[in-house]
Design a protein around this motif. Structure first.
Motif, mmCIF file in Angstrom:
data_model
loop_
_atom_site.group_PDB
_atom_site.id
_atom_site.type_symbol
_atom_site.label_atom_id
_atom_site.label_comp_id
_atom_site.label_asym_id
_atom_site.label_seq_id
_atom_site.Cartn_x
_atom_site.Cartn_y
_atom_site.Cartn_z
ATOM 1 N N GLU A 1 102.558 45.112 49.392
ATOM 2 C CA GLU A 1 101.778 46.232 48.874
ATOM 3 C C GLU A 1 100.461 46.371 49.640
ATOM 4 O OE1 GLU A 1 99.620 47.780 44.779
ATOM 5 O OE2 GLU A 1 100.945 46.050 44.686
ATOM 6 N N ALA A 2 99.771 45.255 49.868
ATOM 7 C CA ALA A 2 98.507 45.286 50.611
ATOM 8 C C ALA A 2 98.726 45.810 52.029
ATOM 9 C CB ALA A 2 97.880 43.894 50.652
ATOM 10 N N LYS A 3 99.766 45.348 52.681
ATOM 11 C CA LYS A 3 100.059 45.806 54.040
ATOM 12 C C LYS A 3 100.423 47.282 54.059
ATOM 13 C CE LYS A 3 100.997 41.480 56.276
ATOM 14 N NZ LYS A 3 101.543 40.971 57.495
ATOM 15 N N ALA A 4 101.149 47.741 53.052
ATOM 16 C CA ALA A 4 101.527 49.150 52.966
ATOM 17 C C ALA A 4 100.305 50.043 52.777
ATOM 18 C CB ALA A 4 102.518 49.360 51.819
ATOM 19 N N LYS A 5 99.242 49.483 52.185
ATOM 20 C CA LYS A 5 98.017 50.256 51.971
ATOM 21 C C LYS A 5 97.067 50.151 53.153
ATOM 22 C CE LYS A 5 98.321 50.470 47.060
ATOM 23 N NZ LYS A 5 97.578 50.751 45.867
ATOM 24 N N GLY A 6 97.532 49.542 54.255
ATOM 25 C CA GLY A 6 96.734 49.525 55.470
ATOM 26 C C GLY A 6 96.035 48.221 55.789
ATOM 27 N N TYR A 7 96.213 47.203 54.991
ATOM 28 C CA TYR A 7 95.584 45.911 55.248
ATOM 29 C C TYR A 7 96.534 45.070 56.099
ATOM 30 C CZ TYR A 7 92.366 47.486 51.679
ATOM 31 O OH TYR A 7 91.445 48.219 50.966
ATOM 32 N N ASP A 8 96.659 45.453 57.362
ATOM 33 C CA ASP A 8 97.641 44.844 58.265
ATOM 34 C C ASP A 8 97.414 43.363 58.529
ATOM 35 O OD1 ASP A 8 98.902 47.313 58.534
ATOM 36 O OD2 ASP A 8 97.571 47.883 60.177
ATOM 37 N N SER A 9 96.186 42.904 58.391
ATOM 38 C CA SER A 9 95.899 41.496 58.678
ATOM 39 C C SER A 9 96.005 40.615 57.431
ATOM 40 C CB SER A 9 94.510 41.354 59.299
ATOM 41 O OG SER A 9 93.518 41.797 58.383
ATOM 42 N N ALA A 10 96.512 41.178 56.333
ATOM 43 C CA ALA A 10 96.666 40.412 55.086
ATOM 44 C C ALA A 10 97.670 39.279 55.279
ATOM 45 C CB ALA A 10 97.124 41.333 53.963
ATOM 46 N N TYR A 11 97.458 38.193 54.553
ATOM 47 C CA TYR A 11 98.362 37.049 54.609
ATOM 48 C C TYR A 11 98.298 36.296 53.285
ATOM 49 C CZ TYR A 11 93.992 34.623 55.765
ATOM 50 O OH TYR A 11 92.712 34.152 55.765
ATOM 51 N N LEU A 12 99.262 35.420 53.050
ATOM 52 C CA LEU A 12 99.321 34.639 51.811
ATOM 53 C C LEU A 12 98.435 33.407 51.919
ATOM 54 C CD1 LEU A 12 103.134 34.687 50.965
ATOM 55 C CD2 LEU A 12 101.312 36.096 49.998
ATOM 56 N N VAL A 13 97.807 33.067 50.797
ATOM 57 C CA VAL A 13 96.989 31.864 50.684
ATOM 58 C C VAL A 13 97.412 31.162 49.408
ATOM 59 C CG1 VAL A 13 94.648 30.951 50.483
ATOM 60 C CG2 VAL A 13 95.052 33.005 51.820
ATOM 61 N N ALA A 14 97.570 29.841 49.475
ATOM 62 C CA ALA A 14 97.975 29.073 48.298
ATOM 63 C C ALA A 14 96.880 28.080 47.917
ATOM 64 C CB ALA A 14 99.273 28.333 48.582
ATOM 65 N N PHE A 15 96.723 27.874 46.616
ATOM 66 C CA PHE A 15 95.759 26.909 46.094
ATOM 67 C C PHE A 15 96.448 26.028 45.068
ATOM 68 C CE2 PHE A 15 93.168 30.405 47.524
ATOM 69 C CZ PHE A 15 92.048 29.793 48.073
ATOM 70 N N ARG A 16 96.024 24.787 45.015
ATOM 71 C CA ARG A 16 96.470 23.865 43.966
ATOM 72 C C ARG A 16 95.236 23.103 43.495
ATOM 73 N NH1 ARG A 16 100.960 20.766 45.928
ATOM 74 N NH2 ARG A 16 102.239 22.446 45.117
ATOM 75 N N ASP A 17 95.000 23.144 42.207
ATOM 76 C CA ASP A 17 93.838 22.478 41.607
ATOM 77 C C ASP A 17 92.545 22.895 42.294
ATOM 78 O OD1 ASP A 17 95.519 21.060 39.840
ATOM 79 O OD2 ASP A 17 95.854 19.499 41.344
ATOM 80 N N GLY A 18 92.459 24.194 42.649
ATOM 81 C CA GLY A 18 91.245 24.724 43.246
ATOM 82 C C GLY A 18 91.061 24.448 44.725
ATOM 83 N N LYS A 19 92.036 23.786 45.347
ATOM 84 C CA LYS A 19 91.938 23.469 46.774
ATOM 85 C C LYS A 19 93.015 24.225 47.540
ATOM 86 C CE LYS A 19 89.970 18.931 46.127
ATOM 87 N NZ LYS A 19 90.039 17.515 46.421
ATOM 88 N N LYS A 20 92.640 24.723 48.716
ATOM 89 C CA LYS A 20 93.580 25.470 49.552
ATOM 90 C C LYS A 20 94.653 24.520 50.092
ATOM 91 C CE LYS A 20 93.577 28.606 53.464
ATOM 92 N NZ LYS A 20 92.759 29.235 54.496
ATOM 93 N N ILE A 21 95.917 24.955 49.996
ATOM 94 C CA ILE A 21 97.043 24.186 50.521
ATOM 95 C C ILE A 21 97.905 25.120 51.365
ATOM 96 C CG2 ILE A 21 97.067 22.531 48.598
ATOM 97 C CD1 ILE A 21 99.477 24.118 47.448
ATOM 98 N N THR A 22 98.840 24.551 52.099
ATOM 99 C CA THR A 22 99.725 25.378 52.906
ATOM 100 C C THR A 22 100.775 26.041 52.021
ATOM 101 O OG1 THR A 22 101.347 23.642 53.342
ATOM 102 C CG2 THR A 22 99.470 23.803 54.879
ATOM 103 N N ILE A 23 101.341 27.114 52.516
ATOM 104 C CA ILE A 23 102.419 27.796 51.803
ATOM 105 C C ILE A 23 103.611 26.858 51.652
ATOM 106 C CG2 ILE A 23 104.036 29.746 51.862
ATOM 107 C CD1 ILE A 23 101.100 30.508 51.226
ATOM 108 N N GLN A 24 103.867 26.044 52.679
ATOM 109 C CA GLN A 24 104.977 25.090 52.622
ATOM 110 C C GLN A 24 104.778 24.105 51.482
ATOM 111 O OE1 GLN A 24 103.300 25.898 55.431
ATOM 112 N NE2 GLN A 24 104.883 27.030 56.525
#
Length: 61
Positions: A33-56
């Motif tokens: 949805e974000a990319k369709a609205k023109g945010y071409d550089s959008a990407y997924l970010v994951a967090f666990r217990d408030g800390k950034k983790i990889t998507i994997q």
């Protein structure tokens, strides 16, 4: 777009995030949805217990 949050990195770089979900499928839909609205550089970010983790790490069962 609604459900926007802002995160700062080192107090100088602002990162805008759209949506929050524990579902990988919903996250991918939000990304599309974000990319369709023109945010071409959008990407997924994951967090666990408030800390950034990889998507994997986030998608491990």
């Amino acid at each position: 777009m609604k459900n926007i949050s802002v995160m700062t990195d080192n107090g100088t770089l602002f990162k805008y995030m759209y949506g929050e979900t524990s579902s990988y499928e919903t996250a991918k839909e939000n990304l599309a949805e974000a990319k369709a609205k023109g945010y071409d550089s959008a990407y997924l970010v994951a967090f666990r217990d408030g800390k950034k983790i990889t998507i994997q790490e986030a998608t491990k069962k």
